[in-house]
Motif scaffolding. Structure first.
Motif, PDB file in Angstrom:
ATOM      1  N   THR A   1       0.739  -1.202  -0.098  1.00 57.02           N
ATOM      2  CA  THR A   1      -0.027   0.031   0.000  1.00 57.02           C
ATOM      3  C   THR A   1       0.795   1.145  -0.105  1.00 57.02           C
ATOM      4  O   THR A   1       1.675   1.553   0.886  1.00 57.02           O
TER       5      THR A   1
ATOM      6  N   GLY B   1      -9.901  -3.412  -1.357  1.00 57.45           N
ATOM      7  CA  GLY B   1      -8.578  -4.110  -1.224  1.00 57.45           C
ATOM      8  C   GLY B   1      -8.719  -5.566  -1.212  1.00 57.45           C
ATOM      9  O   GLY B   1      -7.872  -6.147  -0.922  1.00 57.45           O
TER      10      GLY B   1
ATOM     11  N   SER C   1     -10.115  -8.074   1.856  1.00 54.99           N
ATOM     12  CA  SER C   1      -8.943  -7.094   2.321  1.00 54.99           C
ATOM     13  C   SER C   1      -8.253  -7.562   3.712  1.00 54.99           C
ATOM     14  O   SER C   1      -9.072  -7.640   4.719  1.00 54.99           O
TER      15      SER C   1
END
Length: 413
Positions: free
Chosen positions: A194, A224, A242
């Protein structure tokens, strides 16, 4: 049927030249596998006669039949009444009024340069020195076999080293719609980073097999979540929530060529019969539209309202023209009504079945970013824009075809 099947096999074998770009080769092999599934499904149906199925994964086109409720399991009472799912909507035929002029992709290098995009004219990492950091949104990720370059809206290039060796040379990285997260398929695990930070390790899902000749397809949704696709005798798709929160799910029907929309949906295709465009959220299918009228759709890009895709036409009547040509299509997400159609000169189906053309993203409400590979692996991948309202085409960027590319569909949003 056998004659058609053999012809399709020969066509794809001809496409799969040793010089074909790795990503295109994977795409072509997957489509050949779906065609083999189609032929097998038809033969099986003839053998058993009256068996009716609601959905046959990776089969050929056909007319949708009535939905068949699933049989009760041993934990269910046999008297339980199961309501069939509602019948999906059906895509309407392409209106001749939205069909634009025929375009030859072989002339892409002659297009005028686009104005007003943030993409550099070259995405080759060798052309721009990497900087340590950049705070502007990531537009694209390019894997050159040594590291992953992140191209920013400022024109700067930052670089992330591999967390481990790549799964194989066919497996491209993925970007989240806003460009903040990059995903990478390694030899032992999946990895995400990220904002260019440290890599986080994710285990491959149960049922995933090491088959390096076929590669891994990755995508990231707006939350995500990680989509993993793999071919081992058949096509398989999984959704990993995610951060590892929640259970990994095997996507119903094994949809292929999924694209993430900014609103959190994943949209993809089922080969049929009948063909469908399906939508998933959080690993669960939320909607479907029958798409047989549009024939074969591949390599899409989605917004909250519209979908662009490469369209292959297998059934046509001479003289082939207009909507009977292969091409790029833009449709409404909820109905699959065609907003615009760009027919292309593709006599050998090399752009569509060969996997060398793709819709990548929507730059605004009317502009699709797409790509086409000319010259196989030693050649060039060209990025170009298609204005669906006017039909105008413009050249955006280019990079060596051997490099692996991912594009953010809604950078910075």
């Amino acid at each position: 049927m056998n004659t058609l099947h053999d012809a399709l096999e020969r066509a794809t074998d001809a496409i799969e030249a040793p010089r074909l770009a790795p990503a295109a080769l994977l795409s072509a092999r997957r489509r050949r596998a779906r065609r083999r599934g189609a032929a097998a499904g038809v033969v099986a149906a003839v053998a058993v006669g009256a068996i009716v199925t609601a959905t046959v994964v990776n089969a050929g086109s056909g007319t949708p039949g009535p939905a068949v409720p699933s049989l009760p399991t041993s934990s269910q009472e046999s008297t339980t009444e199961i309501e069939p799912d509602p019948e999906p909507a059906t895509a309407p035929p392409i209106d001749p009024a939205v069909v634009q002029d025929l375009w030859d992709p072989a002339t892409v290098a002659d297009l005028p340069w686009a104005e007003g995009t943030s993409f550099p004219r070259s995405l080759d990492p060798r052309d721009v020195a990497a900087t340590q950091s950049d705070d502007t949104p990531v537009l694209a990720a390019v894997d050159d076999g040594e590291a992953i370059s992140l191209w920013h809206a400022s024109g700067a290039r930052t670089e992330i080293d591999y967390p481990e060796p790549a799964f194989n040379e066919h497996s491209a990285p993925a970007l989240s719609p806003d460009g903040s997260v990059v995903a990478f398929a390694g030899r032992s695990a999946l990895w995400t980073s990220t904002d260019g930070g440290e890599w986080a390790r994710r285990a491959y899902p149960d049922g995933f097999q090491v088959a390096p000749d076929w590669g891994v397809e990755l995508d990231l949704d707006a939350d995500g979540g990680l989509l993993v696709g793999q071919f081992v005798r058949d096509w398989r798709s999984w959704y990993l929530p995610s951060g590892g929160d929640g259970a990994t799910s095997r996507l119903e029907g094994a949809p292929y060529d999924l694209a993430a929309a900014p609103d959190g949906a994943l949209l993809g295709f089922l080969g049929g019969p009948p063909r469908q465009v399906v939508e998933f959220r959080g690993g669960e299918q939320t909607s479907a539209v029958y798409s047989d009228e549009l024939q074969s759709l591949n390599r899409p890009a989605a917004t909250d309202d519209v979908l662009a895709a490469v369209r292959g036409v297998g059934n046509w009547t001479p003289p082939r023209e207009g909507a009977e040509e292969n091409g790029l299509i833009a449709v409404e997400r909820d109905t699959l009504a065609t907003r615009a159609y760009l027919p292309i000169r593709d006599p050998h189906d090399s752009y569509t079945d060969g996997g060398t053309m793709a819709a990548l993203a929507w730059l605004d409400d009317e502009t699709v970013l797409a790509s086409v590979i000319l010259g196989g692996t030693p050649g060039t991948q060209y990025l170009f824009t298609w204005n669906v309202a006017t039909g105008q085409l413009s050249r955006v960027s280019e990079l060596p075809a051997a490099l692996l590319l991912a594009v953010a569909s809604a950078p910075g949003e």
